[in-house]
Enzyme design. Structure first.
Site, PDB file in Angstrom:
ATOM      1  N   ARG A  17       0.852  -1.181   0.000  1.00 61.72           N
ATOM      2  CA  ARG A  17       0.000   0.000   0.000  1.00 61.72           C
ATOM      3  C   ARG A  17       0.899   1.246   0.000  1.00 61.72           C
ATOM      4  O   ARG A  17       1.824   1.335   0.804  1.00 61.72           O
ATOM      5  CB  ARG A  17      -0.889  -0.011   1.237  1.00 61.72           C
ATOM      6  CG  ARG A  17      -2.052   0.943   1.121  1.00 61.72           C
ATOM      7  CD  ARG A  17      -2.926   0.869   2.343  1.00 61.72           C
ATOM      8  NE  ARG A  17      -3.672  -0.399   2.385  1.00 61.72           N
ATOM      9  CZ  ARG A  17      -4.443  -0.750   3.404  1.00 61.72           C
ATOM     10  NH1 ARG A  17      -4.538   0.030   4.456  1.00 61.72           N
ATOM     11  NH2 ARG A  17      -5.096  -1.881   3.381  1.00 61.72           N
ATOM     12  N   ASP A  66      -3.197  -8.091  12.270  1.00 62.15           N
ATOM     13  CA  ASP A  66      -2.367  -8.253  11.065  1.00 62.15           C
ATOM     14  C   ASP A  66      -1.884  -9.695  10.977  1.00 62.15           C
ATOM     15  O   ASP A  66      -0.999 -10.112  11.730  1.00 62.15           O
ATOM     16  CB  ASP A  66      -1.175  -7.289  11.113  1.00 62.15           C
ATOM     17  CG  ASP A  66      -0.396  -7.292   9.794  1.00 62.15           C
ATOM     18  OD1 ASP A  66      -0.163  -8.396   9.239  1.00 62.15           O
ATOM     19  OD2 ASP A  66      -0.049  -6.202   9.305  1.00 62.15           O
ATOM     20  N   THR A 124      -0.827   7.594  -0.825  1.00 58.61           N
ATOM     21  CA  THR A 124      -2.140   7.545  -1.483  1.00 58.61           C
ATOM     22  C   THR A 124      -3.056   6.500  -0.872  1.00 58.61           C
ATOM     23  O   THR A 124      -4.255   6.488  -1.165  1.00 58.61           O
ATOM     24  CB  THR A 124      -1.987   7.214  -2.971  1.00 58.61           C
ATOM     25  OG1 THR A 124      -1.378   5.914  -3.064  1.00 58.61           O
ATOM     26  CG2 THR A 124      -1.125   8.238  -3.674  1.00 58.61           C
ATOM     27  N   ASP A 140       1.942 -10.285  10.341  1.00 56.48           N
ATOM     28  CA  ASP A 140       2.758  -9.976  11.519  1.00 56.48           C
ATOM     29  C   ASP A 140       2.644 -11.053  12.577  1.00 56.48           C
ATOM     30  O   ASP A 140       3.627 -11.451  13.190  1.00 56.48           O
ATOM     31  CB  ASP A 140       2.329  -8.628  12.118  1.00 56.48           C
ATOM     32  CG  ASP A 140       3.049  -7.466  11.444  1.00 56.48           C
ATOM     33  OD1 ASP A 140       4.022  -7.732  10.709  1.00 56.48           O
ATOM     34  OD2 ASP A 140       2.633  -6.315  11.647  1.00 56.48           O
TER      35      ASP A 140
END
Lengths: 484, 216
Positions: free
Chosen positions: B107, B205, B111, B208
């Site tokens: 990502r 996540d 933006t 993670d």
């Protein structure tokens, strides 16, 4: 001292695969009986109530011969014959065996006898001590005996304890003339045991005769049947046998040859409906494709192992859904509540060797560190299963997954389940996991064990005469281990 | 969820129990991995069921016929780096010798739009069915970008099966608004996304937690 020194635990199937239980003075004269296991259940799936017979009588009165003749005439599959000799108490260290009265009621362990007979009546496994007549102590090794249709306890003082008498359905006293008994004893002890005439007579006068008069003979009054002349009394034995047959019939035992009980079940199982407690995994295309590979006779060992492991992983995951779960609310890393569930029972596994070990690797990849018991069950040429080996973890309060990839006739699976029941695992806590089952086998098992859950991936219609599932998969473990 | 081309793993005590374990923020990492792997394997089996099969008859060792099916011929896996790689072991455990491509999409911090950084795919991927792997379907931005890469390489949209553990309704909607023929196989569909675009209740996540790179 009582003359016979044998303890022979018997069922009436003759079989050469199981080692003889004990070599003793006259065990060799007997039929070799085995430690197989009975179909403990009647045709409605209930535990049968076995018949307990007590046989009492003086030394050398012919108790064992009467028992043997009755067993032979009965032709019932599962008979346990126990001798009181196994239940002698350890001789006190200070006692001189030559001066010890072995014919006295205090020489026997009545508490243990009561416990053993009660447990056998309840269809439970029992351990019978072995008494050594050389050291006059119990040997460290014990015989394991399983429940039976008929349980016979024979010995000089079997009718002595009221508690024990109350457990007996038929009480028999063998009344053989004193002279004949002394004559037999003299002959046996001198000819077979190398004793001197004098020592036999001394023992007889000091212990055997007084004990008979004081303790054994008065027991006659408790007997339901008194058989004069022992095993020579053909009429009495026939009448007795007829009576036992009648009693057995009342309890739902049918006189049977080796396969009859299975056949009689079949009459009730004519329909092709899948029993309620048999769960067949949903047949997705993936599962069907794996089945196709496993069933294909051209499949290599490598592929067989790969797809067997893959299918068994799914199957075991499916089986676990039948365990009890409770609600559990947890907090996720996003700080939100999630209403979940958690397993609410201890879990163990039982692997039925050899084929069950094909499922061990998938089991371990799903259930980390699961306690795993193993049993080895082999069928003899008459398709009767025999338990060769048994090693179980502590199963208290555990649910148990039983792993065996094929249920053909279901007889070895039945024995595996019985082993668990014997160890106190209730039916409702058993989940039997199998890759493939025959309709007959599945019906038979679900019928006998209505509360056991059977989780399988395929149900095949037929069973060949040789006992293979059709269309089936062949010999699963041979294909998995490459031993064909 | 009744939408076409969305397949949710059948919920039972067992799968519920597994989700309860891995969603718990207090689970030990080794347990997180162990139970995630088990769920992933079930999901991949489910994903494979979306593929076509041929009917076939085999002869069993007893000499009898068995009417079965055989697997569709050509498949491959594509994992979306990094979290998608956690599903490769499960895929390999189920599909021997499978080819696996990788796509890395990040990502853009400024933006917030996904950006393709890397793609290495089997050369004949256009002839294959593709099992696309990413454990979480949140906004659907990343996976939609990955599908775009596959479609550009000539993979047919309807030949793509996207396998994930947990999906947000927003993500499913977004993905299907772009590629309605892609099949989505998911373990559970959650309530919604929060303002940070995390799935709620979700799992945090996944990458993670699986790879042990959380910094608390």
């Amino acid at each position: 001292m009582e003359g016979t020194t044998s303890t022979t635990t018997t069922t009436t199937t003759t079989n050469t695969m199981t080692p003889p239980l004990e070599s003793s003075s006259h065990a060799h004269q007997k039929k070799v009986y085995t430690s197989g296991r009975p179909p403990w259940y009647d045709s409605t799936g209930k535990l049968k109530n076995p018949l307990v017979i007590g046989v009492c009588g003086g030394s050398a009165s012919g108790k064992t011969s009467v028992c043997d003749k009755v067993i032979e005439a009965l032709n019932v599959r599962w008979v346990v014959l126990l001798s009181m000799d196994s239940f002698y108490l350890q001789l006190p260290k200070t006692a001189d065996p030559g001066k010890y009265n072995f014919d006295h009621p205090n020489s026997f362990d009545y508490d243990l006898m009561v416990k053993v007979i009660s447990d056998l009546r309840a269809g439970k496994k029992v351990n019978i001590p072995k008494y050594c007549f050389k050291t006059h102590s119990r040997l460290p090794h014990e015989d394991t005996v399983y429940g039976a249709d008929v349980i016979i306890l024979e010995g000089i003082l079997t009718l002595h304890s009221k508690e024990l008498r109350d457990l007996m359905d038929i009480k028999i006293f063998i009344d053989t003339d004193d002279d004949i008994r002394l004559a037999r004893r003299l002959k046996r002890d001198i000819a077979e045991r190398g004793r001197t005439l004098e020592s036999v007579i001394t023992q007889y006068n000091t212990f055997v005769k007084p004990s008979f008069d004081d303790f054994i003979f008065p027991l006659k009054k408790y007997a339901d049947v008194v058989i004069p002349r022992g095993s020579d009394n053909v009429v009495a034995i026939e009448l007795l046998t007829q009576h036992i047959r009648l009693k057995l019939k009342e309890r739902g035992f049918e006189p049977e040859n080796n396969t009859q009980s299975l056949e009689s079940d079949d009459l009730l199982l004519k329909s092709s409906t899948v029993p309620q407690n048999v769960h067949i995994m949903k047949e997705t295309n993936q599962i069907k494709a794996m089945q196709s590979i496993l069933r294909n006779k051209k499949t290599t060992v490598g592929d067989f192992v790969f797809y067997s492991d893959r299918l068994c992983s799914l199957l075991i995951e499916e089986a676990l859904t039948f365990l009890p779960f409770t609600e559990k609310i947890i907090i996720t890393p996003t700080g939100t509540e999630y209403k979940g569930e958690k397993l609410d029972s201890k879990l163990a596994a039982l692997i039925v060797l050899r084929a069950g070990s094909c499922m061990e690797q998938p089991l371990r990849s799903i259930c980390k560190g699961i306690k795993t018991g193993k049993v080895l069950i082999q069928s003899d040429e008459k398709k009767q299963p025999h338990l060769f080996y048994e090693r179980l973890p502590d199963l208290t309060n555990s649910h148990v997954l039983v792993l065996d990839p094929c249920i053909a006739s279901g007889s070895s699976s039945e024995m595996a389940i019985r082993v668990l029941l014997d160890h106190g695992v209730p039916e409702s806590k058993i989940v039997f996991v199998s890759v493939i089952a025959s309709l007959k086998g599945a019906q038979r098992l679900s019928y006998r064990f209505p509360d056991v859950k059977f989780v399988i991936s395929a149900l095949d219609k037929d069973l060949s005469e040789k006992g293979f599932i059709l269309p089936g998969i062949g010999n699963y473990s041979d294909r998995y281990f490459g031993t064909y | 969820m009744a939408s076409p081309n969305v397949y949710v793993l059948q919920s039972n005590h067992q799968t519920k129990g597994l989700f309860t374990l891995i969603r718990d923020k207090d689970i030990k990492r080794e347990d997180f991995i162990f139970y995630s792997d088990r769920l992933i394997r079930l999901l991949i089996e489910e994903g494979l069921n979306c593929l076509p099969f041929h009917e076939t008859t085999v002869i069993t060792p007893t000499g009898s016929e068995y009417k079965g099916v055989s697997f569709a011929s050509k498949i491959c896996g594509v994992s979306i780096v990094r979290a998608g790689e956690s599903m490769e072991a499960g895929l390999r455990a189920v599909c021997k010798h499978i080819k696996i491509g990788k796509i890395l999409i990040q990502r853009d911090e400024e933006t917030a739009l996904p950006k393709l950084l890397y793609a290495k795919l089997p050369t004949d991927i256009e002839k294959r069915y593709v099992l696309l792997l990413d454990p979480m379907l949140a906004t659907g931005g990343t996976v939609t970008q990955a599908i775009e890469v596959l479609v550009e390489k000539g993979v047919k949209e309807e030949n793509i099966v996207f396998i994930n553990l947990i999906a947000a309704p927003e993500g499913i909607q977004f993905l299907h608004s772009k590629y309605p023929k892609v099949k989505i196989v998911t373990g559970e569909i959650d309530t919604n996304l929060n303002e940070k675009k995390y799935i709620i209740p979700g799992i945090g996540d996944f990458g993670d937690r699986y790879f042990g790179t959380e910094h608390k």
